[in-house]
Design a protein around this motif. Structure first.
Motif, PDB file in Angstrom:
ATOM      1  N   CYS A 106      33.132  20.046  61.612  1.00  0.00           N
ATOM      2  CA  CYS A 106      33.574  20.772  60.413  1.00  0.00           C
ATOM      3  C   CYS A 106      32.670  20.539  59.200  1.00  0.00           C
ATOM      4  N   PHE A 107      32.273  19.306  58.976  1.00  0.00           N
ATOM      5  CA  PHE A 107      31.501  19.028  57.758  1.00  0.00           C
ATOM      6  C   PHE A 107      29.986  19.183  57.943  1.00  0.00           C
ATOM      7  N   VAL A 108      29.489  18.738  59.100  1.00  0.00           N
ATOM      8  CA  VAL A 108      28.039  18.881  59.309  1.00  0.00           C
ATOM      9  C   VAL A 108      27.731  20.285  59.839  1.00  0.00           C
ATOM     10  N   GLY A 109      28.405  20.659  60.954  1.00  0.00           N
ATOM     11  CA  GLY A 109      28.162  21.987  61.531  1.00  0.00           C
ATOM     12  C   GLY A 109      28.675  23.104  60.637  1.00  0.00           C
ATOM     13  N   GLY A 110      29.970  22.987  60.254  1.00  0.00           N
ATOM     14  CA  GLY A 110      30.607  24.051  59.469  1.00  0.00           C
ATOM     15  C   GLY A 110      30.290  23.990  57.985  1.00  0.00           C
ATOM     16  N   LEU A 117      27.594  21.812  56.240  1.00  0.00           N
ATOM     17  CA  LEU A 117      26.167  21.719  55.905  1.00  0.00           C
ATOM     18  C   LEU A 117      25.357  22.892  56.493  1.00  0.00           C
ATOM     19  N   ILE A 118      25.467  23.101  57.775  1.00  0.00           N
ATOM     20  CA  ILE A 118      24.624  24.107  58.430  1.00  0.00           C
ATOM     21  C   ILE A 118      25.123  25.528  58.180  1.00  0.00           C
ATOM     22  N   TRP A 119      26.397  25.768  58.459  1.00  0.00           N
ATOM     23  CA  TRP A 119      26.938  27.128  58.309  1.00  0.00           C
ATOM     24  C   TRP A 119      26.809  27.617  56.870  1.00  0.00           C
ATOM     25  N   ARG A 120      27.273  26.777  55.932  1.00  0.00           N
ATOM     26  CA  ARG A 120      27.220  27.180  54.525  1.00  0.00           C
ATOM     27  C   ARG A 120      25.779  27.308  54.040  1.00  0.00           C
ATOM     28  N   GLY A 121      24.963  26.361  54.493  1.00  0.00           N
ATOM     29  CA  GLY A 121      23.563  26.376  54.066  1.00  0.00           C
ATOM     30  C   GLY A 121      22.818  27.604  54.564  1.00  0.00           C
ATOM     31  N   MET A 122      23.093  28.010  55.780  1.00  0.00           N
ATOM     32  CA  MET A 122      22.324  29.110  56.372  1.00  0.00           C
ATOM     33  C   MET A 122      22.903  30.491  56.114  1.00  0.00           C
ATOM     34  N   THR A 123      24.218  30.567  55.923  1.00  0.00           N
ATOM     35  CA  THR A 123      24.808  31.897  55.732  1.00  0.00           C
ATOM     36  C   THR A 123      25.239  32.135  54.289  1.00  0.00           C
ATOM     37  N   GLY A 124      25.024  31.127  53.429  1.00  0.00           N
ATOM     38  CA  GLY A 124      25.475  31.234  52.038  1.00  0.00           C
ATOM     39  C   GLY A 124      24.891  32.411  51.292  1.00  0.00           C
ATOM     40  N   LYS A 125      23.566  32.661  51.484  1.00  0.00           N
ATOM     41  CA  LYS A 125      22.909  33.717  50.722  1.00  0.00           C
ATOM     42  C   LYS A 125      23.221  35.101  51.282  1.00  0.00           C
ATOM     43  N   LYS A 126      23.130  35.208  52.587  1.00  0.00           N
ATOM     44  CA  LYS A 126      23.322  36.521  53.209  1.00  0.00           C
ATOM     45  C   LYS A 126      23.913  36.333  54.597  1.00  0.00           C
ATOM     46  N   LEU A 127      24.917  37.143  54.882  1.00  0.00           N
ATOM     47  CA  LEU A 127      25.600  37.008  56.163  1.00  0.00           C
ATOM     48  C   LEU A 127      25.057  38.054  57.148  1.00  0.00           C
TER      49      LEU A 127
END
Lengths: 255, 341
Positions: B119-123, B125-135
């Motif tokens: 939840c915190f690293v995968g969901g 750090l990674i998910w938010r970091g990579m999809t934050g700008k554009k989905l």
């Protein structure tokens, strides 16, 4: 029987066992929870070579299982899963720890053999104790006991809701998989081309269901907490159960 | 990857319970109270969804085998990392209680190994970091695969460390690690692909449902620096714990020098003050020489002890069965008497 229908059947069986009229089911949930935690804690606290002491802890399980008329058929089924991983870790001990502790005729018993058996016994004991708690206590009662020991209400509510909706969603998945298997009989599992659509559809339906659940809860006056109550107050027998078992287990551990 | 109770010592179990409980309290605090009531039913139903979805076999193309969903990252992408973490705890608790998948005492470890990293690293750090700008489809897929693989690698690493610190296995750390990590790399890849397939579908059907909670994002849409540092600090703590296991048995620079000069690495000092300080240190040192204070002697067993234990169990079983039989005989007699009346 498929894995999903097996899980549904297991949950039903456990619920039915917990609703039985046995003396163990009649004990207040809080003493049962506390004794179970203490038992597991003391069990895992034994040293890796202390098999003799560990074996004596089995007295608790024998007494409760036999006198509580608990079937061990379901328990053995659950053991498979735990023992597989425990064995995977413990099986290497005889190869690395070759110090001979004693001999049985021509057989030299090494420290690794003892520590492997100790590990397996610990695994069996811990699963048996958790299973005992669950087949003698309903989820509502267990949640009540968790609240009593200070687990936050938010978490207990989530636990209750997850448990309540597991059967509903398992049945839904079972229907979906039955439909899929009838159309794709040669597939062993879900084909990768339909991973997204099948599970995604179910996810969206679950989200809609969650909204409906929330709306109906609000209409019934939900204010952020499920008001859990135990079916009855604690009796003298409940205190005796807690004190008696705690003392007995501690004596066995120290002795 | 569920750890059983037998694989952890009370010290490790207690520590991991404390760490996981602390993270859970933090997660509850991070969800706004006004959102919490609304989110709770969603968390309950979504938890049940993940639990049910874990029962499905997903065919892995070209291998003839199948994989399963773990769900931590999927939950985080829908509910956000904090709510996802709490939901995962509920799932893990039910799994351990109802299906003996993981243990009651090892729950703290399992929460950390699966829920925290998922939840915190995968969901987070990674998910938010990579999809934050554009989905986009590509970003969702990449984030899902990287997130799942990374969180499973960290989880498997933690399992190895926790088992070894517990003193359960004689397996050398490097061997254990070389077994655990590659298996979980493959499992992580499969889970990442399943998660990606589901999230891409949901992203196309209802993009608004994918979690893009601005409170956990920085101004530029990426993970905030503080959160990233926090997550990295947690990983560093873990890695520090592991690295300490590799600590060389050889003396360090100072000890080596002392051995050369004085002939010993441990200098003893006389005098009342030194002795008092030594005694105090003996009482307070939880980790003397970087190890847990051991309560057991190395070998504390004997054949007669084991036989004795087995006799106790046999006698107990015999007595219980006798009591049970007497009870049933009494009940049968009572029933026969009632029928005759």
């Amino acid at each position: 029987m498929s894995r999903i229908s097996e899980a549904i059947s297991d949950l039903h069986k456990m619920d039915m066992e917990a609703e039985k009229n046995g003396w163990l089911q009649g004990i207040h949930p809080l003493p049962k929870l506390l004794v179970t935690i203490l038992f597991i804690l003391l069990t895992v606290s034994f040293g890796k070579y202390d098999l003799s002491g560990l074996l004596k802890m089995g007295v608790y399980l024998i007494i409760t299982y036999v006198l509580g008329d608990i079937s061990i058929k379901q328990l053995l089924k659950r053991m498979k899963l735990v023992l597989a991983f425990v064995c995977l870790v413990g099986i290497w001990n005889p190869f690395f720890d070759r110090e001979i502790l004693f001999s049985l005729g021509n057989l030299s018993v090494t420290g690794g053999m003892i520590s492997m058996v100790t590990l397996m016994v610990k695994g069996v004991y811990a699963v048996s104790a958790s299973y005992l708690l669950m087949v003698t206590t309903s989820m509502e009662d267990l949640c009540y006991a968790l609240r009593k020991i200070g687990v936050p209400k938010t978490f207990v509510t989530i636990l209750m809701l997850v448990y309540r909706y597991i059967i509903v969603l398992l049945k839904e998945i079972e229907r979906m998989m039955d439909g899929y298997m009838l159309r794709a009989p040669k597939e062993k599992g879900l084909h990768y081309k339909v991973w997204g659509t099948m599970i995604g559809q179910l996810l969206l339906r679950s989200m809609d269901r969650a909204q409906t659940v929330y709306d109906s809860m609000m209409l019934r006056g939900y204010n952020g907490e499920f008001h859990l109550r135990c079916k009855r107050a604690a009796r003298r027998l409940d205190y005796l159960y807690t004190v008696g078992w705690s003392a007995a287990l501690l004596i066995v551990r120290i002795w | 990857m569920h750890m059983a109770d037998a694989l952890v010592s009370p010290a490790v179990a207690g520590t991991m319970y404390a760490v996981s409980a602390g993270t859970a309290v933090y997660a509850v605090k991070k969800i706004k109270p006004e959102d919490l009531d609304k989110k709770v039913p969603m968390m309950g139903v979504m938890g049940a969804f993940v639990f049910a979805a874990q029962m499905i076999n997903f065919t892995i193309p070209g291998t003839g085998s199948s994989g399963h969903l773990c769900g931590g990252m999927l939950l985080s992408a829908i509910l956000g990392p904090h709510a996802g973490f709490l939901t995962m705890i509920a799932i893990l608790a039910i799994q351990s209680l109802m299906f003996a998948d993981g243990g009651l005492l090892a729950l703290g470890c399992n929460v950390w190994n699966m829920a925290f990293y998922g939840c915190f690293v995968g969901g987070g750090l990674i998910w938010r970091g990579m999809t934050g700008k554009k989905l986009t489809k590509g970003r969702i897929t990449a984030a899902s695969i990287i997130g799942c693989m990374l969180s499973l690698q960290l989880g498997a690493f933690s399992v190895t460390v926790e088992t070894l610190i517990s003193g359960i296995t004689e397996l050398p750390f490097s061997v254990f690690l070389s077994v655990m990590q590659p298996i979980h790399l493959a499992i992580g890849l499969v889970e990442g692909l399943i998660t990606a397939a589901v999230l891409v579908f949901v992203g196309e059907a209802r993009p608004e449902t994918l979690s893009t909670d601005p409170s956990t994002l920085g101004k530029d849409g990426c993970m905030s620096r503080r959160k990233m540092v926090g997550a990295l600090a947690a990983s560093a703590l873990l890695i520090g714990g592991v690295v300490s296991l590799f600590a060389s048995g050889n003396p360090d620079g100072l000890e080596w020098s002392m051995e050369k000069v004085a002939g010993t690495a441990e200098l003893s000092a006389s005098g009342m003050l030194h002795q008092m300080a030594e005694k105090l240190q003996g009482i307070t040192a939880l980790l003397p020489d970087y190890g847990f204070q051991t309560l057991e002697s190395a070998v504390g067993t004997s054949f007669s002890g084991i036989v004795g234990g087995m006799i106790v169990l046999a006698v107990c079983l015999f007595l219980c069965l006798a009591i049970k039989r007497l009870k049933h005989t009494g009940a049968d007699k009572g029933n026969t008497g009632n029928e005759q009346n």
